[in-house]
Scaffold this motif. Sequence first.
Motif, mmCIF file in Angstrom:
data_model
loop_
_atom_site.group_PDB
_atom_site.id
_atom_site.type_symbol
_atom_site.label_atom_id
_atom_site.label_comp_id
_atom_site.label_asym_id
_atom_site.label_seq_id
_atom_site.Cartn_x
_atom_site.Cartn_y
_atom_site.Cartn_z
ATOM 1 N N ASP A 129 -122.021 -40.351 41.535
ATOM 2 C CA ASP A 129 -121.832 -38.991 42.032
ATOM 3 C C ASP A 129 -122.918 -38.660 43.054
ATOM 4 O O ASP A 129 -123.789 -39.478 43.348
ATOM 5 C CB ASP A 129 -121.898 -37.981 40.876
ATOM 6 C CG ASP A 129 -120.796 -38.191 39.852
ATOM 7 O OD1 ASP A 129 -119.777 -38.814 40.203
ATOM 8 O OD2 ASP A 129 -120.955 -37.736 38.706
ATOM 9 N N ILE A 132 -118.780 -26.949 39.133
ATOM 10 C CA ILE A 132 -118.538 -28.368 39.388
ATOM 11 C C ILE A 132 -117.710 -28.511 40.661
ATOM 12 O O ILE A 132 -116.801 -27.712 40.908
ATOM 13 C CB ILE A 132 -117.749 -29.014 38.230
ATOM 14 C CG1 ILE A 132 -118.442 -28.789 36.899
ATOM 15 C CG2 ILE A 132 -117.531 -30.499 38.482
ATOM 16 C CD1 ILE A 132 -117.532 -29.058 35.712
ATOM 17 N N ARG A 133 -117.981 -29.536 41.441
ATOM 18 C CA ARG A 133 -117.132 -29.899 42.571
ATOM 19 C C ARG A 133 -116.442 -31.221 42.235
ATOM 20 O O ARG A 133 -117.064 -32.279 42.234
ATOM 21 C CB ARG A 133 -117.940 -30.023 43.861
ATOM 22 C CG ARG A 133 -118.840 -28.827 44.143
ATOM 23 C CD ARG A 133 -119.086 -28.629 45.612
ATOM 24 N NE ARG A 133 -117.931 -28.005 46.249
ATOM 25 C CZ ARG A 133 -117.842 -27.765 47.562
ATOM 26 N NH1 ARG A 133 -118.824 -28.130 48.362
ATOM 27 N NH2 ARG A 133 -116.774 -27.190 48.054
ATOM 28 N N ASN A 134 -115.164 -31.146 41.910
ATOM 29 C CA ASN A 134 -114.396 -32.345 41.591
ATOM 30 C C ASN A 134 -113.924 -33.005 42.879
ATOM 31 O O ASN A 134 -113.145 -32.422 43.638
ATOM 32 C CB ASN A 134 -113.190 -31.970 40.725
ATOM 33 C CG ASN A 134 -113.582 -31.638 39.305
ATOM 34 O OD1 ASN A 134 -113.962 -32.517 38.533
ATOM 35 N ND2 ASN A 134 -113.519 -30.361 38.956
ATOM 36 N N ASP A 135 -114.395 -34.212 43.126
ATOM 37 C CA ASP A 135 -114.046 -34.961 44.330
ATOM 38 C C ASP A 135 -113.080 -36.089 43.959
ATOM 39 O O ASP A 135 -113.426 -36.953 43.155
ATOM 40 C CB ASP A 135 -115.308 -35.580 44.945
ATOM 41 C CG ASP A 135 -115.556 -35.063 46.343
ATOM 42 O OD1 ASP A 135 -114.571 -34.760 47.018
ATOM 43 O OD2 ASP A 135 -116.728 -34.977 46.759
ATOM 44 N N GLU A 186 -114.668 -25.936 40.448
ATOM 45 C CA GLU A 186 -114.623 -25.149 39.224
ATOM 46 C C GLU A 186 -115.931 -24.380 39.174
ATOM 47 O O GLU A 186 -116.965 -24.906 38.761
ATOM 48 C CB GLU A 186 -114.459 -26.052 37.999
ATOM 49 C CG GLU A 186 -113.118 -26.763 37.944
ATOM 50 C CD GLU A 186 -112.992 -27.686 36.741
ATOM 51 O OE1 GLU A 186 -113.655 -27.423 35.723
ATOM 52 O OE2 GLU A 186 -112.239 -28.669 36.836
ATOM 53 N N TRP A 240 -116.700 -26.551 32.247
ATOM 54 C CA TRP A 240 -118.034 -26.573 32.858
ATOM 55 C C TRP A 240 -119.139 -26.119 31.898
ATOM 56 O O TRP A 240 -120.304 -26.436 32.087
ATOM 57 C CB TRP A 240 -118.086 -25.771 34.156
ATOM 58 C CG TRP A 240 -117.597 -24.344 34.115
ATOM 59 C CD1 TRP A 240 -116.409 -23.869 34.585
ATOM 60 C CD2 TRP A 240 -118.295 -23.198 33.605
ATOM 61 N NE1 TRP A 240 -116.308 -22.514 34.382
ATOM 62 C CE2 TRP A 240 -117.455 -22.070 33.791
ATOM 63 C CE3 TRP A 240 -119.539 -23.013 33.011
ATOM 64 C CZ2 TRP A 240 -117.818 -20.779 33.398
ATOM 65 C CZ3 TRP A 240 -119.908 -21.718 32.616
ATOM 66 C CH2 TRP A 240 -119.058 -20.631 32.810
ATOM 67 N N HIS A 242 -121.158 -32.980 42.989
ATOM 68 C CA HIS A 242 -119.886 -33.638 43.269
ATOM 69 C C HIS A 242 -119.618 -34.696 42.205
ATOM 70 O O HIS A 242 -120.233 -35.754 42.190
ATOM 71 C CB HIS A 242 -119.906 -34.297 44.651
ATOM 72 C CG HIS A 242 -119.787 -33.333 45.773
ATOM 73 N ND1 HIS A 242 -118.658 -33.199 46.546
ATOM 74 C CD2 HIS A 242 -120.671 -32.416 46.254
ATOM 75 C CE1 HIS A 242 -118.846 -32.263 47.462
ATOM 76 N NE2 HIS A 242 -120.057 -31.778 47.302
ATOM 77 N N TYR A 243 -118.670 -34.371 41.323
ATOM 78 C CA TYR A 243 -118.232 -35.344 40.319
ATOM 79 C C TYR A 243 -117.090 -36.152 40.922
ATOM 80 O O TYR A 243 -116.021 -35.629 41.230
ATOM 81 C CB TYR A 243 -117.775 -34.640 39.044
ATOM 82 C CG TYR A 243 -117.258 -35.605 38.002
ATOM 83 C CD1 TYR A 243 -118.125 -36.463 37.334
ATOM 84 C CD2 TYR A 243 -115.897 -35.682 37.705
ATOM 85 C CE1 TYR A 243 -117.645 -37.366 36.396
ATOM 86 C CE2 TYR A 243 -115.414 -36.578 36.761
ATOM 87 C CZ TYR A 243 -116.297 -37.417 36.116
ATOM 88 O OH TYR A 243 -115.825 -38.314 35.194
ATOM 89 N N HIS A 258 -114.056 -38.602 41.191
ATOM 90 C CA HIS A 258 -112.936 -39.213 40.477
ATOM 91 C C HIS A 258 -112.497 -40.432 41.297
ATOM 92 O O HIS A 258 -111.875 -40.294 42.354
ATOM 93 C CB HIS A 258 -111.786 -38.222 40.341
ATOM 94 C CG HIS A 258 -112.133 -37.003 39.532
ATOM 95 N ND1 HIS A 258 -111.791 -36.864 38.211
ATOM 96 C CD2 HIS A 258 -112.809 -35.875 39.868
ATOM 97 C CE1 HIS A 258 -112.224 -35.704 37.766
ATOM 98 N NE2 HIS A 258 -112.850 -35.082 38.746
#
Length: 346
Positions: free
Chosen positions: A95, A120-123, A134, A162, A216-217, A219
């Motif tokens: 991340d 959270i920023r889901n990438d 989120e 979160w 940035h998490y 995926h």
Amino acid sequence: MILSVILPVHNTAKYLPKCIESIVKQGLDSKDFEIIVVENASTDNSLAVCHRLKELFKDNEITIIHTDEPGVGNARNLGIQSSHGEYIHFVDSDDWIEDGMYLRLMSENDKRYDLLVTGIRNDFERRKQNLIDEVPSGMSICENNREISNFLSQMDAKQKVWALNVIWNKWYKAELLRKYGLCFRKDINLGEDFIFNCSYFEKLCSMKVVSVAYYHYMHRGTVSLVNKFRTDVLYRRPIIYAAYCKLYGHYGILKSNQRKIDLLEGKLLFGSLYSIFNKDCDLSFVGKINFLKQNCESDYFIKFGLPYLKSSNMVYHKLLYSAILYKKYRCVYLLLHIKLILKRNK
């Protein structure tokens, strides 16, 4: 020292430079933070990359720990034991963090809160729309048990993600971790973050939720622990459920939230059935049918999974409820598969 950043590393050599650079360039003075890299049983050149990056960023305090024992829980525990900071931030090594997260949390931490939380920023690496945030809708400050109790009681399923499910959008006070010997379970490698957070929430006296998202998490397109075929559901889920109930019991809000918790457990338990369609599942068709039979006829599924399906207004869930009740597992397989195909084609 203000902050210890704990970074477990396992076969993430290609992502490490961006990750560590994003930590180093957070704007903190080098004497105010340390990075503890715990390389655990990698089979690529992750360890060599770690040493190269330590030399590249030699003006910063970077410690490299190597262990042959696999598991992210073990790696994080070793990092906690070696940390010197007042706060601890756990980062996943594939991340990265946008500039400004650490300075923002420092500025928000005027009362030295036990816990700081962000969004959270889901990438999504392989999607056209590759970023979904989120972010908490409003700033929350809890300074006593009653306010923390209200926060937990009013939390919906999205907020739970979160707030309790993940660890890398939080600063934890190291003093509390050491005082109560809080650590990660090593026998579970999915849901251990949730269990850790439940234990930590029982001990904290204050927290602040900041309505921003910098982390940035990622995926990835590879098979991760989240989308992996799992055979340990009936071992793992009861432990996670017990931690959830214990937390709410600690704050005296279990009775009023029991149905919500039970239905969520049923939903998650039911969702685990879909794992037979994951890429890494090598069971034959008969093996998959037997897997469904074993799980659906377990006491745990009967207690939580069936009531969840029965309570739903969806025709799909009602059909599945009947198929499971009458032990028609080929029908269960077909219904699950059709639903999954329709979802993927949306």
